[in-house]
Scaffold this motif. Structure first.
Motif, PDB file in Angstrom:
ATOM      1  N   PRO A 147       0.868  -1.301  -0.346  1.00 53.87           N
ATOM      2  CA  PRO A 147      -0.245  -0.017   0.380  1.00 53.87           C
ATOM      3  C   PRO A 147       0.928   1.003  -0.093  1.00 53.87           C
ATOM      4  N   ILE A 205       0.321   4.978   0.379  1.00 54.78           N
ATOM      5  CA  ILE A 205      -0.312   6.120   1.183  1.00 54.78           C
ATOM      6  C   ILE A 205       0.200   7.466   1.309  1.00 54.78           C
ATOM      7  N   PRO A 238      -5.965   6.223   2.689  1.00 56.80           N
ATOM      8  CA  PRO A 238      -6.547   5.286   4.183  1.00 56.80           C
ATOM      9  C   PRO A 238      -7.497   4.188   3.365  1.00 56.80           C
ATOM     10  N   ILE A 247      -6.973   1.892   0.608  1.00 55.58           N
ATOM     11  CA  ILE A 247      -6.456   1.257   0.600  1.00 55.58           C
ATOM     12  C   ILE A 247      -7.328   0.225   1.406  1.00 55.58           C
ATOM     13  N   ILE A 291       0.781  -7.140   4.400  1.00 53.93           N
ATOM     14  CA  ILE A 291       1.358  -5.737   4.337  1.00 53.93           C
ATOM     15  C   ILE A 291       2.128  -5.594   4.072  1.00 53.93           C
ATOM     16  N   PRO A 350       4.925  -3.146   3.158  1.00 56.26           N
ATOM     17  CA  PRO A 350       5.166  -1.360   2.926  1.00 56.26           C
ATOM     18  C   PRO A 350       6.390  -1.033   2.282  1.00 56.26           C
ATOM     19  N   ASP A 379       2.385   4.527   8.895  1.00 54.98           N
ATOM     20  CA  ASP A 379       1.790   4.879   7.591  1.00 54.98           C
ATOM     21  C   ASP A 379       0.136   3.780   7.536  1.00 54.98           C
ATOM     22  N   PHE A 380       0.049   2.418   7.770  1.00 55.40           N
ATOM     23  CA  PHE A 380      -0.489   2.010   7.751  1.00 55.40           C
ATOM     24  C   PHE A 380      -1.700   2.350   9.064  1.00 55.40           C
ATOM     25  N   VAL A 426      -4.368   3.232   8.646  1.00 53.65           N
ATOM     26  CA  VAL A 426      -5.678   2.197   7.475  1.00 53.65           C
ATOM     27  C   VAL A 426      -6.326   1.332   8.731  1.00 53.65           C
TER      28      VAL A 426
END
Ligand code: FMN
Ligand code: FMN
Lengths: 443, 443
Positions: free
Chosen positions: A270, A272, A364, A367, A385, A387, A396-397, A401
């Motif tokens: 992702p 982001i 977010p 995603i 996941i 990154p 950030d995730f 998210v």
């Protein structure tokens, strides 16, 4: 209980994007710094993720002139992460092709004790040729690698079972430490291995570590359907994801297993941003840092054909699909190039982010939409996941998210358990050597 | 600089005495609890000890009915200890007989990174027969094990050298991560191993982990004189200790090495009391908890003759000295029984404390006297401290014996360095592949 997503943080140096080390938000000097990984594990745990996952190979893969390679060995690293975390699972990749089951069983039992029941094993068969050369071997054929993997796993399971749960008596006064009737020689004698046992480490909190499989060839899927509790996979489109998911779940029944005994977890990288524009800008920044020579060498290895800079602006040449290497990854890459009519340069751009895993740039919410779509439409039970940059892409995730997924009721607010099996909703295996217990009947 | 003692905490479950697990001052349930070992490492670090050391075997040795066996694997455990300590060295035993050099080189490089340069490797050749059975093998002959060990170490050294110190360029703007001219395939092709390399972990803080050897047979001593930087050994009397010490130091010259390039470190199990009477009482308490059946089985394995309870009150039967097992330990045990005219029962009492290592009961001053005597009379450069019970025996040593040694000027008040090599006063090896540097001439 409603079905919830399972999420692993797939950790890779300073990020999954092959140009991550050149991006101003990373610090490549931290590649061999344990504090970098401890920070990542703590971030993932703050986000209530199921696990951190480390890939591995036993050779220097890729051209280190153009990428930050040469990091730490997963099992030693995960022990050091266990020491600074409490809940998060710890999944290490270990190959069955160049190891001995006794050592592998023991190290995972040890990691499982050290982490209080958080160990997982990503079982791989080592597709690369360079790995064989570090062990005085030729790379075994694809089918032979999986045959060895099957027996290898059988031996490790016997070893983990060799101490029954209640083998330790601990009677200090009577001088009776363990009931030797509950500690078993395994006396395994097979085609690849002869192992007497028992293991010299007592049975660990989870009994067996969580068993993960990550090859998607026919042999790989069959192995997963028989043995694995989670499957890591690379799937580009929802339709492909659904097909793979249905295929695997269908296979389980033939082995007397329920559909929920195996979690299918595709990878996703992702990218982001707080706005879509910001996400696309980060994607572009990373793209601009790509060094074509690096990707070309990777693609040459993956496809088995020598590609030079001349090939960049032409379509991918014909590639045979039969190979002794990583069958499913080669197929995925060739399919992707053909389906979208990509030049080699365009294909490199698509692979740079996730080496064949899906890359999604967005806010977010966007995603979360993607994860939700795959999850609700039977393409995934959760995700690896990946990154693009670390630690920033992971924080950030976790910060943006994860709350979105929680609000939507798709992800936990708190860990359900202290063990990885517990958080994955999987059972703790009984020792095969234990006498069947009488079932207490409630009156 | 005056010569100072080097002291390791040799950790073993809840204590080195075979009845430690039955003593009220231990908690055998902590055998697989990482916090137990983390506490021990912190105690040892508080005492400024050079290292913690973990023995290992790859089979369940001894009768688990009567002893607390089945603990953790050293490399995974030491990583978890690295995470909670800053200065103390971390020495793991790994056998060269049932492993592959690539894996071993990588795990030690990884541990050395994780600990910031505190890894050490106790190189052993696995004397037991049970170990071979866990790898589908017959135990190789003694000479063959040492021949394999020699080549094994050669390969691991090449792998540790395969990345030169300055291989990593880290030029993000230019896209140049590493100078591939400074990362070398090792192309090793020998009798036992064919390994291409390079290692896939960058060169670690110490270059090579500290290299320790622990077999005292002729082949073992020759191996140590050529390769080791520290030798662990079991010596019962000052005279024997001096002979061993002189022998080893003499051998060094033949290999172009200085006497201070190898530290000789005998084991000693100190039974500490605030008065002599208290020490003797603790010794007696432990003795009373001995289970003869356990020691008999151990002694049978060690000597190669089946001993039963009938044999207890008779002298040790004749034992051949030639063996494919642990030559030096068998000789030590037979010599001890003969020299002191011990019955089997008396011999068991003597072995229960330290399995052939010296056991000394007394006040902190008396223990310090013993260490000083050996140290000043060329029988030792330091010691492996083997507390009879853990953690109590280690904290007693740190709190009462260490200050006594410090006051006498025999032991450090503060660590000299952050690395194990630094604290041992040993050099960091250069990569064999590095071009010789021009020596700057001071004008
Ligand atoms: C998410 C994911 C992670 C993987 N990680 C590794 C790895 O760390 N090491 C490795 O040798 N192979 C790894 N693989 C590759 C496979 O496990 C497998 O060895 C290879 O793809 C060949 O199997 P196949 O022909 O069945 O696809 C990974 C695959 C996936 C999808
Ligand atoms: C202090 C000390 C610790 C040892 N630790 C181990 C060990 O952990 N594992 C092992 O297999 N052997 C261990 N040994 C035994 C030797 O390393 C060696 O393998 C064995 O004694 C056979 O060698 P030798 O015939 O040269 O004595 C140890 C020996 C000593 C003196």
């Amino acid at each position: 209980m409603t079905r919830k997503l399972h999420l692993n943080a797939f950790l890779m140096g300073v990020g999954h994007h092959e140009a991550a080390w050149r991006h101003p938000r990373t610090e490549p000097a931290r590649l061999t710094d344990v504090r970098h990984y401890q920070e990542l594990a703590r971030i993932a745990e703050r986000g209530k993720l199921d696990s951190v996952f480390l890939a591995d190979g036993v050779a220097l893969h890729g051209n280190v002139r153009h990428n930050a390679l040469g990091g730490l060995e997963p099992l030693t690293l995960l022990s050091a992460l266990a020491a600074v975390t409490d809940h998060i699972g710890l999944i290490a990749t270990v190959s069955t092709t160049y190891n001995e089951p006794f050592h592998v069983a023991r190290k995972f039992a040890s990691l499982d004790h050290i982490s209080g029941g958080r160990a997982g094993w990503n079982i791989v068969t080592s597709a690369g040729e360079a790995e064989a050369r570090n062990f005085g071997l030729e790379r075994p054929a694809h089918a032979d690698r999986y045959a060895r993997a099957t027996e290898f796993l059988e031996v490790t399971r016997k070893l983990w079972d060799s101490w029954e749960d209640d083998a330790i008596v601990g009677d200090r006064v009577g001088g009776h430490y363990a009931d030797t009737g509950k500690i078993h020689a395994i006396e395994h004698a097979g085609e690849h291995f002869a192992v007497r046992g028992p293991l010299n480490t007592a049975r660990s909190p989870q009994g067996h570590p969580l068993l993960v499989q990550a090859g998607s060839s026919e042999a790989g899927k069959e192995f997963a359907a028989r043995h694995a509790e989670a499957v890591f996979t690379a799937q580009q489109t929802l339709a492909e994801g659904q097909e793979f998911y249905a295929d695997l779940k269908r296979r389980l029944a033939a082995h007397g297993r329920r559909a929920d005994e195996l979690l299918v977890l595709p990878g996703i990288s992702p990218i982001i941003g707080s706005t879509e524009r910001e996400a696309l800008r980060l994607e572009k920044e990373l793209e601009d840092l790509i060094i074509p020579a690096y990707g070309l060498a990777q693609l040459s290895t993956m496809t088995g054909i020598e590609l030079t800079e001349d090939a960049l602006d032409r379509p991918l040449p014909d590639v045979s699909v039969e190979t002794e290497g990583a069958q499913s990854r080669r197929k995925l890459v060739v399919d992707l190039a053909r389906r979208e009519g990509l030049t080699v340069r365009q294909l490199l751009g698509r692979l740079a982010g996730g080496r064949g895993h899906r890359v999604v740039a967005g806010t977010p919410e966007q995603i979360a939409d993607q994860l939700q779509e795959w999850f609700l439409n039977e393409a995934a039970d959760g995700f690896n996941i990946m990154p693009p940059i670390l630690p920033g892409g992971l924080s950030d995730f976790v910060d943006y998210v994860v709350p979105e997924l929680q609000v939507r009721g798709l992800f936990r607010y708190e860990y359900e358990a202290r063990t990885l099996r517990g958080n994955y909703g999987l059972e703790r295996p009984a020792s095969r050597y234990a006498a069947p217990r009488e079932v207490a009947v409630a009156r």
